[in-house]
Design a protein around this motif. Structure first.
Motif, mmCIF file in Angstrom:
data_model
loop_
_atom_site.group_PDB
_atom_site.id
_atom_site.type_symbol
_atom_site.label_atom_id
_atom_site.label_comp_id
_atom_site.label_asym_id
_atom_site.label_seq_id
_atom_site.Cartn_x
_atom_site.Cartn_y
_atom_site.Cartn_z
ATOM 1 N N ILE B 276 29.482 -28.104 12.806
ATOM 2 C CA ILE B 276 29.107 -27.750 11.435
ATOM 3 C C ILE B 276 29.930 -28.580 10.466
ATOM 4 N N GLN B 277 29.196 -29.126 9.470
ATOM 5 C CA GLN B 277 29.885 -29.907 8.451
ATOM 6 C C GLN B 277 30.238 -28.967 7.312
ATOM 7 N N SER B 278 31.504 -28.976 6.911
ATOM 8 C CA SER B 278 31.894 -28.065 5.830
ATOM 9 C C SER B 278 32.841 -28.773 4.885
ATOM 10 N N GLU B 279 32.409 -28.888 3.622
ATOM 11 C CA GLU B 279 33.293 -29.503 2.636
ATOM 12 C C GLU B 279 34.450 -28.565 2.303
ATOM 13 N N GLU B 280 34.152 -27.278 2.298
ATOM 14 C CA GLU B 280 35.191 -26.298 1.975
ATOM 15 C C GLU B 280 36.361 -26.394 2.947
ATOM 16 N N ALA B 281 36.016 -26.577 4.242
ATOM 17 C CA ALA B 281 37.069 -26.622 5.247
ATOM 18 C C ALA B 281 37.803 -27.960 5.211
ATOM 19 N N GLY B 282 37.105 -29.003 4.794
ATOM 20 C CA GLY B 282 37.725 -30.328 4.789
ATOM 21 C C GLY B 282 37.700 -30.981 6.153
ATOM 22 N N CYS B 283 36.953 -30.434 7.107
ATOM 23 C CA CYS B 283 36.803 -31.049 8.421
ATOM 24 C C CYS B 283 35.529 -30.501 9.037
ATOM 25 N N ASP B 284 35.092 -31.092 10.155
ATOM 26 C CA ASP B 284 33.937 -30.533 10.846
ATOM 27 C C ASP B 284 34.407 -29.356 11.690
ATOM 28 N N LEU B 285 33.516 -28.363 11.825
ATOM 29 C CA LEU B 285 33.877 -27.173 12.569
ATOM 30 C C LEU B 285 33.129 -27.199 13.892
ATOM 31 N N TYR B 286 33.874 -27.049 14.978
ATOM 32 C CA TYR B 286 33.293 -27.086 16.313
ATOM 33 C C TYR B 286 33.408 -25.699 16.918
ATOM 34 N N ILE B 287 32.271 -25.171 17.381
ATOM 35 C CA ILE B 287 32.284 -23.822 17.938
ATOM 36 C C ILE B 287 31.616 -23.860 19.292
ATOM 37 N N ASN B 288 32.220 -23.206 20.277
ATOM 38 C CA ASN B 288 31.754 -23.396 21.651
ATOM 39 C C ASN B 288 30.636 -22.443 22.070
ATOM 40 N N HIS B 289 29.764 -22.099 21.142
ATOM 41 C CA HIS B 289 28.543 -21.404 21.573
ATOM 42 C C HIS B 289 27.404 -21.829 20.655
ATOM 43 N N GLY B 290 26.200 -21.741 21.161
ATOM 44 C CA GLY B 290 25.048 -22.187 20.391
ATOM 45 C C GLY B 290 24.560 -21.099 19.447
ATOM 46 N N VAL B 291 23.773 -21.503 18.461
ATOM 47 C CA VAL B 291 23.153 -20.508 17.585
ATOM 48 C C VAL B 291 21.669 -20.824 17.449
ATOM 49 N N PRO B 292 20.840 -19.824 17.349
ATOM 50 C CA PRO B 292 19.398 -20.049 17.314
ATOM 51 C C PRO B 292 18.895 -20.340 15.906
ATOM 52 N N VAL B 293 19.432 -21.351 15.246
ATOM 53 C CA VAL B 293 18.912 -21.703 13.917
ATOM 54 C C VAL B 293 18.689 -23.213 13.859
ATOM 55 N N PRO B 294 17.709 -23.670 13.054
ATOM 56 C CA PRO B 294 17.414 -25.098 12.986
ATOM 57 C C PRO B 294 18.532 -25.893 12.329
ATOM 58 N N LEU B 295 18.555 -27.185 12.624
ATOM 59 C CA LEU B 295 19.546 -28.086 12.033
ATOM 60 C C LEU B 295 19.450 -28.049 10.513
ATOM 61 N N GLY B 296 20.558 -28.243 9.863
ATOM 62 C CA GLY B 296 20.556 -28.318 8.406
ATOM 63 C C GLY B 296 20.619 -26.964 7.712
ATOM 64 N N THR B 297 20.478 -25.894 8.483
ATOM 65 C CA THR B 297 20.520 -24.571 7.869
ATOM 66 C C THR B 297 21.906 -24.327 7.257
#
Lengths: 315, 385, 279
Positions: B276-297
């Motif tokens: 996940i790209q997050s400007e608030e965090a200031g880095c990309d967020l990597y999470i080790n499980h999938g989510v059932p939502v389309p890209l860009g959401t």
């Protein structure tokens, strides 16, 4: 589990009631409701009806309003004579205005005396409040009539007050107090003072002392703090107390008839005389209807505040 | 209790709500309650199983108390049905329901002794007198109030009154015990002690408890499962751990404990991870499980403060993911823990909790220090609503 | 602060003096030998003796007491029902009118209530032949009507301040509504009901105006006798009567005060017990 069969049985009295489409709960409302409809609301309708009738030498002394004219037609004979009479004879207008004036002045006097007293009681040490309040209510339990009568002996020309003042040397000739407006004011304030003090006390007692301390802390002098905090917060008590004094005082009969004179005509006494001395029921009814019209607004105001207070207490 | 065998051949105990063969003991079906225009409870469905300690958790106005009062029968649902042990409760008045309630105000009868208060319910059922005596004595023992039997409520302390109220509602052995903020009126220390007592008593009597509370710690400590309620809705139902670790919505994440929330967009979505790209965090967020939502959401990522760590040095493996930089703005030293408020370079404030392993380290992190903030791939939870 | 509390104290002293001096003078002059209220003629109890032989006064007092007891009792039953309905039944059909009919009699001038009830009784008699003439029955009905409003208001405010969940708890434990009322609600609000009864009793005993309208020739109540004798002039027998009433009321109040003080002491001991046993 432990739900007994007995709780599923319907008692026979309940079944009887429900046969008439009534629950016990419905009965609790219905009985007082019917009583009040019959003995409080319907009587006003009858007063209204008779105020439109004509005085007659009969039993009861008025003409019928509804008549079966020939041919089975129901005709209504409205007679405005009684109301016209109220408008033309200045005695009634004078009596109404005088009653309103006397009730208003007495209410203000009650408030001026009652407010500091209620305040004093509310601010007294907790153990004193009960007895002080009891002393306010106590006279109320003794006969109202006799307490008014007591003032005759005090206010008379050769009465105790005049004797006392002459003995003190304050006056030379006795004051003429009895049978004037002043004696009526004294009588009303004396009799109705508890009705003013009790609601005032109820609101003042609930008042949080820290509010005044906060006001003082923020730089308000005592008088200013009183005007800005205590007075507005005790408004419900002021309104309730004032209405409890004003409304009945307008129609007061006993006090003006014992302490008032020929120049202190009040409408309650006028109604009484129309009814008992002149036996003119239609005019007495018209006087009552007109008096009610004067009082409808204050009575509704009183109800509104009463309801609001109950709501507030629920919270 | 049912058991099942996992793929690895290990037997595990199956909780009733996981077991498809188990029938719910209390079933709430699409219940709605309106007061005029106001909807207090909005289309709630719930299944609660025998022996559970179930909490309805929510703020004021969340509808939790209204729901409880509908179970007791004091309010009638505008629509929907409630079944207890398979029986429809719609036309059963409160005094015939196999349910008892412990009131927030305790509602003890002021003109009766402790004993009479407790015996009241049994008397209504015309239980024989000698049995009443035995059962009252039993339950007084259970709450350890035997020597106060002859006292009136106003002669008892708050904690004792609470236990009388509990005893009174237990003595009829209801199918369901409803507790409305049972510990709300106690002071903090007594409350913590009573939480455990309540759980012990529940285990001893084996009655299903449904409890209403606004206190999340209380709900977490005592419950088998929690339903988090928000403005008449059920936001999530689950065990305390599920609700804390896998909140279903932003509301639940923020309501239970504290949380750092980062807004972002999904860059990569694979079965085993998301990026996940997050400007608030200031880095990309990597999470080790999938989510059932389309890209860009647009999504939010929730990370609990205790799952993040701070250091002056960059972390040993810096992949540029789940690592960002910021400045220490506030420190609250709590003894066992310290709370840090860090302003990330994006301007976002985050809260981090660190255990104090060492006694007064030589060079502790202090105000205005530049630090690295990092967390593990399992720490974040992706939330879409 | 000092100056205002001085003012408040002065007003309190003046107010209490204003309330009590007339009553005290009344009592003193009831022992006056002279018939003239303003002239002290030495001590005497002859007005009390006279009062005891005043047959008209005694029978009027007896009638008034019977009416007061009967109407207070009916009024407490109806007023409690009405207060219950207002405080506990939420919104029901016709509640606004009901509420209006309960509060209006509190302030309604007595001449209006009296006249309207008389006209009702006359019309009813014409229509259905009841009530036959006027007397104790009509006075009692009239007194119930205006005193039940006071009872309803007292009961209603007591119920409003009573935690409703106490009644819900009883229902939850299996008691039906009627049973809840008699076993739980009634015992708890009984002090309010007692004071409602006493208030209704006093109001009935004290009423001149309404009773004058709805009474018949054979039923003269005590206030009516007092009023007619007072109108004829001051009579020390009335002072004697006033003294007796004050004595009875004061005794009652002191007794109530003693009982209340004792309960207060017990309550304080209870509270100490509660805080001592806080475990």
């Amino acid at each position: 589990m432990s739900q007994p069969a007995s709780s599923l049985k319907t008692s026979s009295s309940r079944r009887l009631l429900s046969r008439f489409g009534l629950s016990g709960r419905g009965l609790v409302v219905l009985v007082p409701y019917v009583w009040l409809l019959l003995f409080f609301l319907i009587p006003f309708a009858i007063v209204l009806k008779i105020s439109f009738a004509e005085a007659d030498i009969a039993i009861p002394p008025y003409t019928a309003l509804l008549d079966w004219a020939e041919g089975g037609m129901l005709t209504v004979k409205l007679n405005f004579a009684s109301f016209m009479f109220l408008l033309t004879d200045s005695l009634y207008a004078v009596a109404y205005l005088n009653s309103l004036k006397i009730a208003f002045v007495s209410t203000v006097l009650c408030l001026l005396l009652g407010y500091p007293m209620a305040y004093g009681i509310a601010k007294a040490p907790a153990s004193w409040r009960g007895p002080l309040l009891m002393l306010i209510i106590l006279p109320f339990w003794t006969s109202f009539l006799i307490r008014v009568y007591a003032w005759i002996g005090i206010l008379k020309q050769e009465g105790l007050l005049n004797n006392f003042l002459i003995w003190l040397g304050v006056i030379d000739t006795p004051l003429n107090i009895l049978y004037t407006d002043v004696s009526i004011y004294i009588g009303i304030v004396y009799s109705y003072l508890p009705f003013m003090i009790l609601p005032l006390y109820a609101t003042l007692e609930k008042l949080d002392d820290t509010l005044l301390e906060a006001a003082a802390d923020l730089g308000a002098r005592p008088v200013k703090a009183f005007l800005a905090v205590t007075l507005p917060l005790s408004m419900p008590g002021i309104v309730a107390g004032s209405l409890l004094v004003f409304i009945p005082a307008v129609g007061e009969f006993v006090i003006p008839s014992l302490l008032g004179g020929p120049n202190t005509l009040m409408i309650g006494a006028v109604l009484w005389n129309e009814f008992f001395s002149n036996r003119d029921w239609p005019v007495a009814s018209a006087v009552a209807i007109a008096l009610l019209l004067f009082l409808v607004v204050p009575i509704m105001l009183f109800q509104y505040f009463q309801e609001k207070q109950q709501e507030a207490a629920k919270q | 209790m049912a058991q099942t065998t996992t793929q690895s051949g290990r037997k595990i105990k199956l909780e009733p709500w996981q077991d498809p063969k188990e029938q719910p003991y209390l079933r709430i079906e699409k219940v709605t309650k309106k007061f005029g225009d106001f909807t207090a409870v909005d289309d709630v469905s719930l299944s609660i199983y025998r022996g559970e300690f179930f909490s309805l958790l929510g703020g004021s106005g969340s509808g939790k108390t209204t729901l409880l009062r509908m179970l007791a029968g004091f309010e009638t649902p505008t629509s929907g049905k409630i079944f207890i042990d398979g029986v429809d409760m719609s036309n059963i008045p409160p005094y015939e329901r196999p349910v008892n309630m412990m009131f927030q105000s305790y509602a003890l009868f002021p003109h009766m002794t402790v004993e009479q208060n407790i015996a009241f319910g049994l008397k209504q059922d015309r239980v024989p007198r000698d049995q009443i005596r035995v059962r009252v004595a039993e339950v007084l023992d259970l709450v350890q109030l035997g020597r106060f039997a002859k006292r009136r409520p106003h002669q008892l302390s708050g904690g004792q009154r609470q236990r009388v109220a509990l005893a009174r509602s237990l003595v009829k052995r209801p199918k369901l015990l409803l507790l409305d903020e049972p510990l709300g009126a106690l002071d903090r220390r007594l409350r913590e002690q009573t939480q455990f007592e309540l759980v012990n008593i529940q285990e001893q009597v084996g009655i299903t408890f449904v409890i209403v509370t606004h206190d999340q710690e209380e709900a977490m400590t005592m419950s088998s499962r929690i339903a988090v309620m928000n403005s008449g809705w059920i936001a999530q139902v689950g065990t305390p751990a599920q609700i804390y670790e896998y909140p279903a919505t932003k509301f639940v994440a923020e309501f239970i404990g504290s949380v750092n929330m980062f807004a972002g967009r999904i860059l990569e979505d694979e079965p085993d991870h998301v990026l996940i790209q997050s400007e608030e965090a200031g880095c990309d967020l990597y999470i080790n499980h999938g989510v059932p939502v389309p890209l860009g959401t647009p999504v939010s990522v929730a990370v609990r403060p205790e799952k993040m760590s701070i250091s002056r040095e960059p972390p040993p493996v810096d992949s540029g993911r789940n690592v960002t930089r910021g400045t220490v703005r506030e420190i609250a030293y709590l003894g066992n823990l310290s709370n840090y408020l860090i302003e990330l370079d994006s301007g976002k404030m985050v809260r981090i909790t660190q255990p104090n392993f060492n006694r007064l380290t030589e060079m502790p992190i202090t105000w205005e220090d530049r630090v690295h903030v990092s967390w593990q791939p399992f720490a974040g939870v992706v939330l879409t609503q | 602060m000092m100056r205002r509390s001085g003012f408040v104290l002065t007003m309190l002293a003046f107010g209490y003096a204003f309330l009590y001096v007339p009553i005290i003078l009344l009592i003193i002059y009831s022992f006056n030998e002279s018939r003239l209220v303003t002239v002290w003629g030495g001590w005497s109890t002859k007005w009390y003796v006279g009062l005891l032989h005043n047959q008209q006064m005694l029978s009027a007092a007896w009638l008034s007491l019977r009416i007061a007891a009967l109407s207070a009792t009916i009024s407490v039953i109806l007023g409690t029902m009405a207060g219950m309905a207002m405080a506990r039944f939420g919104r029901f059909k016709g509640r606004t009118l009901f509420g209006g009919m309960i509060t209006a009699p509190l302030v309604m001038p007595e001449v209006i209530t009296g006249l309207s009830l008389l006209l009702l009784f006359v019309s009813l008699e014409q229509l259905i032949g009841w009530p036959e003439g006027r007397g104790m029955t009509t006075i009692t009905i009239a007194h119930v009507t205006f005193t039940m409003a006071f009872v309803a208001v007292i009961v209603q405010s007591r119920l409003v301040s009573l935690d409703e969940s106490i009644e819900e708890a009883a229902m939850d434990l299996g008691a039906r509504p009627a049973k809840i009322f008699f076993v739980i609600t009634l015992p708890i609000i009984s002090p309010a009901i007692v004071s409602g009864w006493l208030l209704a009793f006093t109001l009935s005993l004290d009423d001149l105006v309404i009773a004058s309208f709805v009474s018949g020739p054979a039923s003269t109540t005590l206030p009516m006798v007092i009023f007619s004798s007072v109108r004829l002039g001051v009579t020390p027998e009335i002072n004697a009567l006033a003294t007796i009433i004050v004595a009875i009321v004061t005794t009652g109040i002191i007794a109530a005060g003693v009982i209340m003080a004792r309960q207060e002491r017990i309550r304080r001991i209870d509270e100490q017990m509660a805080s001592a046993s806080n475990a």
